[in-house]
Design a protein around this motif. Structure first.
Motif, PDB file in Angstrom:
ATOM      1  N   UNK A 101       0.778  -1.232   0.048  1.00  0.00           N
ATOM      2  CA  UNK A 101      -0.035  -0.082  -0.105  1.00  0.00           C
ATOM      3  C   UNK A 101       0.789   1.271  -0.162  1.00  0.00           C
ATOM      4  N   UNK A 102       2.205   1.260   0.174  1.00  0.00           N
ATOM      5  CA  UNK A 102       3.091   2.157   0.319  1.00  0.00           C
ATOM      6  C   UNK A 102       2.886   2.882  -1.011  1.00  0.00           C
ATOM      7  N   UNK A 121       8.147   5.841   4.476  1.00  0.00           N
ATOM      8  CA  UNK A 121       6.849   5.599   3.255  1.00  0.00           C
ATOM      9  C   UNK A 121       5.600   5.549   3.939  1.00  0.00           C
ATOM     10  N   UNK A 122       4.739   5.935   3.037  1.00  0.00           N
ATOM     11  CA  UNK A 122       3.371   5.927   3.466  1.00  0.00           C
ATOM     12  C   UNK A 122       2.727   5.741   2.198  1.00  0.00           C
ATOM     13  N   UNK A 123       1.305   5.419   2.835  1.00  0.00           N
ATOM     14  CA  UNK A 123       0.114   5.272   1.701  1.00  0.00           C
ATOM     15  C   UNK A 123      -0.414   6.391   1.083  1.00  0.00           C
ATOM     16  N   UNK A 124      -1.482   6.328   0.316  1.00  0.00           N
ATOM     17  CA  UNK A 124      -2.050   7.513  -0.350  1.00  0.00           C
ATOM     18  C   UNK A 124      -2.689   8.312   0.477  1.00  0.00           C
ATOM     19  N   UNK A 125      -2.980   8.006   1.834  1.00  0.00           N
ATOM     20  CA  UNK A 125      -3.397   8.978   2.581  1.00  0.00           C
ATOM     21  C   UNK A 125      -2.550  10.031   3.131  1.00  0.00           C
ATOM     22  N   UNK A 126      -1.106   9.348   3.033  1.00  0.00           N
ATOM     23  CA  UNK A 126       0.028  10.466   3.154  1.00  0.00           C
ATOM     24  C   UNK A 126       0.542  10.603   4.494  1.00  0.00           C
ATOM     25  N   UNK A 127      -0.382  10.440   5.669  1.00  0.00           N
ATOM     26  CA  UNK A 127      -0.053  11.113   6.893  1.00  0.00           C
ATOM     27  C   UNK A 127       0.692  10.291   7.850  1.00  0.00           C
TER      28      UNK A 127
END
Lengths: 113, 111
Positions: free
Chosen positions: B29-30, B91-97
């Protein structure tokens, strides 16, 4: 533009006490996130705030809490301090819509004795 | 198993060398991949970020992301003693937070 500021920079507390740390984001940044950094666990996400609401929370006990004010400044509080809470607490700010692009402050180094 | 794996080093190179720093991850998901530099007793400094797969260059720094292999890299060309620091991938997913960090690699560039 001034960066993220955190106060105090250093703090020594005794087990069982509580502590409040403060963070002022970069001007215009409305999202504020908090992280804990320790030698053993590295950087771990605590929580994120924007629009004065907690939007995301990491896997930390309820002793860790935070809040955000209408000017986007944020505070985090740790109650009933334990020795394992000794760490560098970092605050990061970002623009809404670009919350992956986080800019960190210098941190508050908390020592619990 | 950690979501993000990074060799902690330490890594020691001579001035002028090309440095390669790497992270692997398990969470598909990243979507956003960041590199931070942290000097001793300072907060992490964002060097660059990349969205999805591909390369990104900024001066002496090049970031590469291979999502098919779940592998990211940071290359530093013409390394300088001032590059001596700990380098953290995040790293982060689409939510980005919520950033997930690697352990960090401690780099020393010797004059």
């Amino acid at each position: 533009k001034a960066g993220v500021t955190q106060t105090p920079r250093y703090l020594i507390k005794t087990r069982g006490q509580q502590v409040t740390l403060s963070c002022s984001p970069i001007s215009g940044h409305r999202s504020v996130s908090w992280y804990q950094q320790t030698p053993g666990q590295g950087l771990q996400f605590l929580f994120e705030y924007f629009s004065e609401t907690q939007r995301n929370k990491g896997n930390f006990p309820g002793r860790f809490s935070g809040r955000q004010f209408s000017n986007s400044r944020s505070e985090m509080n740790v109650s009933t301090l334990e020795l394992g809470d000794s760490a560098l607490y970092l605050c990061a700010s970002s623009l809404i819509g670009k919350t992956y692009e986080q800019y960190f402050g210098p941190g508050t180094r908390l020592t619990v004795t | 198993q950690k979501e993000v794996e990074q060799d902690p080093g330490p890594l020691s190179v001579p001035e002028g060398a090309i440095v390669s720093l790497n992270c692997t991850y398990s969470n598909s998901a990243f979507q956003y991949f960041m590199w931070y530099r942290q000097y001793s007793r300072k907060g992490p400094e964002l060097l660059m970020y990349t969205y999805s797969s591909g390369n990104k260059e900024d001066g002496r720094f090049t970031a590469q992301v291979d999502k098919s292999s779940k592998y990211i890299s940071l290359f530093i060309r013409d390394s300088q003693p001032s590059d001596s620091a700990t380098y953290l991938c995040a790293m982060t997913g689409l939510s980005g937070s919520r950033l997930t960090f690697g352990e960090g690699t401690q780099l020393t560039v010797n004059p």
